[in-house]
Design a protein around this motif. Structure first.
Motif, mmCIF file in Angstrom:
data_model
loop_
_atom_site.group_PDB
_atom_site.id
_atom_site.type_symbol
_atom_site.label_atom_id
_atom_site.label_comp_id
_atom_site.label_asym_id
_atom_site.label_seq_id
_atom_site.Cartn_x
_atom_site.Cartn_y
_atom_site.Cartn_z
ATOM 1 N N ILE A 61 0.880 -1.327 -0.071
ATOM 2 C CA ILE A 61 -0.062 -0.074 -0.012
ATOM 3 C C ILE A 61 0.938 1.160 0.044
ATOM 4 N N TYR A 62 0.468 2.099 -0.907
ATOM 5 C CA TYR A 62 1.250 3.483 -0.596
ATOM 6 C C TYR A 62 0.308 4.379 0.324
ATOM 7 N N LEU A 63 0.854 4.916 1.286
ATOM 8 C CA LEU A 63 0.292 5.728 2.386
ATOM 9 C C LEU A 63 0.604 7.229 1.810
ATOM 10 N N LEU A 64 -0.429 8.180 2.087
ATOM 11 C CA LEU A 64 -0.140 9.510 1.744
ATOM 12 C C LEU A 64 0.265 10.429 2.984
ATOM 13 N N SER A 65 1.171 11.393 2.737
ATOM 14 C CA SER A 65 1.170 12.554 3.843
ATOM 15 C C SER A 65 1.162 13.682 3.082
ATOM 16 N N ASN A 74 4.122 9.931 11.424
ATOM 17 C CA ASN A 74 3.863 8.812 12.288
ATOM 18 C C ASN A 74 3.225 9.248 13.525
ATOM 19 N N GLY A 118 2.157 -0.447 -3.634
ATOM 20 C CA GLY A 118 3.356 0.110 -3.141
ATOM 21 C C GLY A 118 4.309 -0.988 -3.098
ATOM 22 N N LEU B 63 2.627 13.523 -0.478
ATOM 23 C CA LEU B 63 3.708 12.532 -0.835
ATOM 24 C C LEU B 63 3.319 11.163 -0.468
ATOM 25 N N LEU B 64 3.805 10.169 -1.384
ATOM 26 C CA LEU B 64 3.763 8.399 -0.953
ATOM 27 C C LEU B 64 4.681 8.035 -0.239
ATOM 28 N N SER B 65 4.623 7.031 0.816
ATOM 29 C CA SER B 65 5.190 6.167 1.186
ATOM 30 C C SER B 65 4.708 4.838 1.203
ATOM 31 N N ARG B 66 5.713 3.834 1.013
ATOM 32 C CA ARG B 66 5.324 2.555 1.077
ATOM 33 C C ARG B 66 5.087 2.116 2.458
ATOM 34 N N LEU B 67 3.904 1.323 2.721
ATOM 35 C CA LEU B 67 3.607 0.928 4.041
ATOM 36 C C LEU B 67 4.863 0.156 4.781
ATOM 37 N N GLN B 68 5.768 -0.524 3.939
ATOM 38 C CA GLN B 68 6.952 -1.194 4.547
ATOM 39 C C GLN B 68 7.787 -0.143 4.985
ATOM 40 N N VAL B 70 7.184 2.650 6.520
ATOM 41 C CA VAL B 70 6.677 3.547 7.480
ATOM 42 C C VAL B 70 7.746 3.811 8.826
ATOM 43 N N GLY B 71 7.887 5.135 9.033
ATOM 44 C CA GLY B 71 9.020 5.525 10.067
ATOM 45 C C GLY B 71 10.251 5.725 9.370
ATOM 46 N N GLU B 73 10.491 7.165 6.017
ATOM 47 C CA GLU B 73 9.941 7.980 4.928
ATOM 48 C C GLU B 73 11.155 8.786 4.711
ATOM 49 N N ARG B 81 11.512 11.833 -3.335
ATOM 50 C CA ARG B 81 10.066 10.822 -3.163
ATOM 51 C C ARG B 81 9.160 11.100 -4.247
ATOM 52 N N LEU B 82 8.290 10.274 -4.198
ATOM 53 C CA LEU B 82 7.134 10.344 -5.011
ATOM 54 C C LEU B 82 6.018 11.106 -4.533
#
Lengths: 459, 459
Positions: A61-65, A74, A118, B63-68, B70-71, B73, B81-82
Motif C-alpha cells: 500500500i502507498y500511504l499519503l502524507s 507517524n 506500493g 507525498l507517498l510512502s510504501r507501508l513497509q 513507515v518510520g 520515509e 520521493r514520489l
C-alpha cells in the motif's frame, strides 16, 4: 511504451498506444452497459484501516502524507492515515455500505480506474495500473446465477477486443467451498495455508508445492498428494465433475455423510451449474479448473482466473470470485461476486505482442492548409463548418511552405489535406495517400468511410 | 453527493450523478477530438523535485510512502520521493521532454484526469478532483494564434454542456507582459508580488489590495492606485484597449520609448489580437479583463479565467495561460499554452444548482422478466438477442412475483419490461410508464427513441 517510464512501474503510453488503451476502455464500458451494469467511480484513497482489513496485497500500500506534515507523519496511526486503493473491490464494498439506502439491490456496477501497489520496484511489475471491474452486490442474499453471468460478461467483453489483438479468453473456475470441504475431509485444518500453496502450482510445479504443503501446512505426504490430485481434476461437464470428485473422495476415505463433504458439495453444485450453463451459452468459455485458488483471502465461494490463448506467460488477466463477508453494516451483509480485468497488462500484450496501434496519431480526418497567416481566418472557418458536421479537423500550425504543411499532416496520419479556394476558385481536398485531389464543399463533403475515424489496427 | 464523502474533500457521486460527470467527460472529449487534440494520460505521480519546481500549489502536495517504509520515509529527501500530481500541466511538460523525439510538434493534447491537493481539510475544498485540459506545446517556438484558439475550444466545449445545466461561459483574458510592463513603467520591481495581490481583488476588494501593495510590494499609494486603475480597465475591442492603455500610461508618466512600455505593448498586441479574433468568431466569448493575474507563477504571457453566468461565487471554472519556460531540455525550450476546466466543481454546480441528473439510473432500456428460475435461460436468450442489436438489457434478479420484478425495473428507471412468451405464446413488452403492452420480437423490436439511451436531464 513511452521511453520515459522514467519511474519504474509507472507505465505511460505514447499517443498511438493510448488510442489502443482508450479503445479497450470504451469497448469494455459498452459491453458492461449493454448488460445493465451501472458505472461508478470511487475516490483514489481509503483509510488505512479499510485497506489493511483484507487481502494479501495489504502490505503493498502507498500511504499519503501532506508535504507540510513531513516528519510528523507517524504521529497518526496507520489505520487513520489515507492510502491509495490497491483494487476496486474494497472501495466498492465501502461505497455500498455508505450509500446502501440510495442504491437498488442487487447493485450491478462497472468501474474502470487506476489502482496502485506500493511494491518494491522490480522488472515488469506495475505499481500503477488500470483495472476494469464488474461486480454484483446483493443486500442480505445474492442469487448464484450471477456466478455464471459475470464471467460470461467478461468473456463477451474480451471477445469484442479480439479485432484489436486480444487473443481468445477462457475463464477457469473453481469453488473455495469445494476445495475447503475436500481438505477438511482429508483432515487438514490450515485451509488458507493449503490454498496459498496450491496457488503456486503454475509457478513452481507440483513437487515443490507438495513439499511446501508438508512443511508449512502440517500435511502428510498422502494428504499433500491428495490435494494435488484434486488440483489436477478436469471435467467436461457438471455430471462428470461430480462423478470424478466422488471417486476422489472414495479413494481418500472422505465420508459422504460428514460436514466436510457437505461443504464440498455446496461448492461443487455451484461449479457444476457454472460450467454447464456457460457451455450451453458459449461453449469453451468457462471451464472447471480445480487448481485455481486465488490469493486474496476475501473470496468465499466461486473463484475465477482467465487465460489468453498463446499467452500463458501473461498469467491470469481477469480474476475474481464470490465474497460473502467483505461488506457488512451491523448484522446486514452485502454478498458480492465480481471479476477484474488487469487492463494495463492486457493493453501491454495487445501493443507489444499483437502489434496493436492507432490507425493514425491524430483524431483529425482532415488538415486545412493555411496559405498565409493573414488568411488563417478562412481556414478556421472551413474547419468550423466541417466540425459542425462531426468531422474532426486540424488546421496547419503555420503558413509554412505547402510541402511542410502536408508533412505535418502526414506525420500525424491525417489522411486528407484541404486547400481553401483562392481568388474566387473553390476549395479542393487531397487524399495524401492516393494523391488524388478534387473539388470539395465544406458543407457537404464526406471523408471515405474507412478514413473518417481514428481506429485501432494490427501490424 | 454520495452521503459518504466520508473523507472530507474526496467527493464521490451517486450513480445518477456519475452519469452527469461521465456525460461531461464524454462531451469534452468529443469537442477536443473534433478540434484535432490528441488524448494522453500521464501517471498519477511525479518526483518531488518536479512537483516543487513551479507553482504556488507546490506546498499542497501529497507525498507517498510504501507501508513497509513507515518510520523511514524521511531517509529519502523530498525531491526524490514520489508525490501525486496537483495539476496536469507539470506532468505534460515532463512527458513532452521525455518523449520529444516521438511526438509531432506543435503537440496538441487533451487530458482528463484526477489531480490531488494535499490541503488541510476544510469546508468546500476538494482534495481530489478531475481536471479537463487542452494544451498546445511547441518545439522552440509556438505561434500566438493558439492563444485565441484554445480559449475558443474551451468555450465551444462548455457550450455543448449547456443542455445539461452548464450556464453560458465567458473567458476573461489578460497578458502578464502587459501587466509587468506597466508595473515596471511605474517603477515597481516586485512583479510577482504585485500579481499575487492583484489576484486577490475579487476576494478582498480594491481597498485591501491597495493596502497590501503598499505593505508587501513597496508601492507608493500613487503606484498602488495606478495598478488598480489598470486592473479596472475594460475595452470593447483591440483598438480601444490600446487607446485606453496609452492614456493610462500618459496619466502615470510611463515613457513610450522605454523597455517597460515595449514589454507591455508585446502583451497588449497579443491580447488585442485575442479579443478581436474571438469577437469575430464567437462574439462575447472572450473579453479583456486586466485584473486577471493567475496565481501559478509559470505563466509568461496570456492568462485566462472563465466565469459562468449567474455563478460568480463559483469563481473561475476554466483557467490557464501561456508558459514559455515550464519545459526545456538543454537549450531546447517547449513553450506552451493551455486551459484547464475544474471538472468536479463544474459537475457539482450542474448537479446542485441546475439540477442535472440521469434520465434513469440503469443504462438498460429493457428488463426481461423471469417466470421461474428454471426458465431463466429463456429470459437470458432474449436479453442476448436484444444486446446483439445494441439495446442495453437487464434481466430480473430473481423469479419473484411479477410486481416485485417490475418494481426493480422501476426503481432503476428502466422504461420497458419484457415478458417471455409461455406455452407457445409470443413475447410481449410493456412500457411501464404508459402501461401499454404489446407483442414484440427480440430480433426486430426497437425502444422508443426517447427511451433508447440513458441521458442527462434537468429538474
Amino acid at each position: 511504451m513511452a521511453k520515459g517510464a522514467s519511474i519504474s512501474g509507472f507505465p505511460e503510453w505514447l499517443p498511438s498506444e493510448r488510442v489502443v488503451e482508450q479503445r479497450v476502455i470504451d469497448t469494455l464500458r459498452k459491453v458492461f452497459e449493454l448488460n445493465g451494469f451501472i458505472g461508478i467511480e470511487t475516490r483514489a484513497v481509503e483509510t488505512g484501516a479499510s485497506l489493511l482489513k483484507k487481502g494479501e496485497t495489504s502490505k503493498e500500500i502507498y500511504l499519503l502524507s501532506r508535504l507540510q506534515e513531513v516528519g510528523q507523519e507517524n504521529d497518526t496511526p496507520v489505520e487513520e492515515r489515507l492510502g491509495l486503493h490497491f483494487d476496486l473491490t474494497v472501495p466498492l464494498s465501502r461505497y455500498v455500505v455508505e450509500n446502501s439506502g440510495r442504491l437498488v439491490f442487487p447493485f450491478k456496477r462497472w468501474q474502470i480506474q487506476k489502482v496502485w501497489r506500493g511494491e518494491r520496484p522490480q522488472e515488469g511489475r506495475f505499481r500503477e495500473f488500470v483495472q476494469a471491474d464488474v461486480d454484483v452486490i446483493g443486500e442480505g442474499t445474492l442469487p448464484d446465477h450471477y456466478e455464471v453471468e459475470l464471467p460470461l460478461v467478461m468473456v463477451a467483453a474480451l471477445e469484442e477486443l479480439r479485432p484489436y489483438g486480444c487473443p481468445k479468453a477462457t475463464v477457469h473456475a473453481n469453488n473455495r467451498k469445494l476445495s475447503e470441504g475436500f481438505y477438511r475431509g482429508l483432515g487438514l485444518t490450515d485451509i488458507e495455508g493449503v490454498l496459498r500453496e496450491i496457488d503456486k502450482l503454475d509457478k513452481i510445479g507440483a513437487d515443490e508445492v507438495a513439499k511446501l504443503l508438508v512443511l508449512t501446512c502440517g500435511a502428510t505426504e498422502a494428504q499433500a498428494a491428495a490435494c494435488l490430485e484434486l488440483a489436477d481434476l478436469t471435467a467436461a461437464d457438471g455430471a462428470q465433475l461430480r462423478e470424478k470428485f466422488d471417486a476422489l473422495c472414495a479413494a481418500h476415505g472422505i465420508a459422504t455423510d460428514g460436514e466436510a463433504y457437505a461443504l464440498a458439495i455446496q461448492g461443487l453444485d455451484t461449479l457444476a451449474m457454472i460450467i454447464d450453463k456457460a457451455a450451453a451459452i458459449r461453449p469453451g468459455s468457462v471451464i472447471a479448473d480445480l487448481k485455481i485458488a486465488r490469493g486474496l483471502d476475501y473470496y468465499t465461494g466461486s473463484v475465477y482466473e482467465t487465460f489468453l490463448d498463446g499467452a500463458a506467460s501473461l498469467g491470469s488477466i481477469c480474476s475474481g470470485g464470490r465474497y460473502d463477508n467483505l461488506a457488512s453494516s451491523g448484522s446486514r451483509k452485502y454478498p458480492g461476486v465480481g471479476l477484474s480485468i488487469g487492463l494495463s497488462r492486457l493493453v501491454s500484450h495487445m501493443l507489444h505482442v499483437a502489434g496493436a496501434h492507432a490507425s493514425r496519431v491524430s483524431p483529425a480526418a482532415v488538415m486545412v492548409a493555411v496559405w498565409n497567416e493573414d488568411e488563417r481566418d478562412a481556414s478556421d472557418a472551413i474547419a468550423a463548418k466541417l466540425r459542425a458536421r462531426g468531422i474532426a479537423v486540424d488546421v496547419a500550425p503555420t503558413a509554412a511552405k505547402l510541402g511542410k504543411q502536408i508533412k505535418y499532416a502526414d506525420k500525424l496520419g491525417i489522411p486528407y489535406v484541404w486547400f481553401p479556394g483562392q481568388d474566387g476558385a473553390g476549395d479542393e481536398v487531397k487524399d495524401i495517400v492516393s494523391g488524388e485531389q478534387s473539388p470539395a464543399d465544406a458543407t457537404s463533403w464526406e471523408p471515405d468511410s474507412m478514413s473518417a475515424r481514428q481506429t485501432v489496427v494490427l501490424d
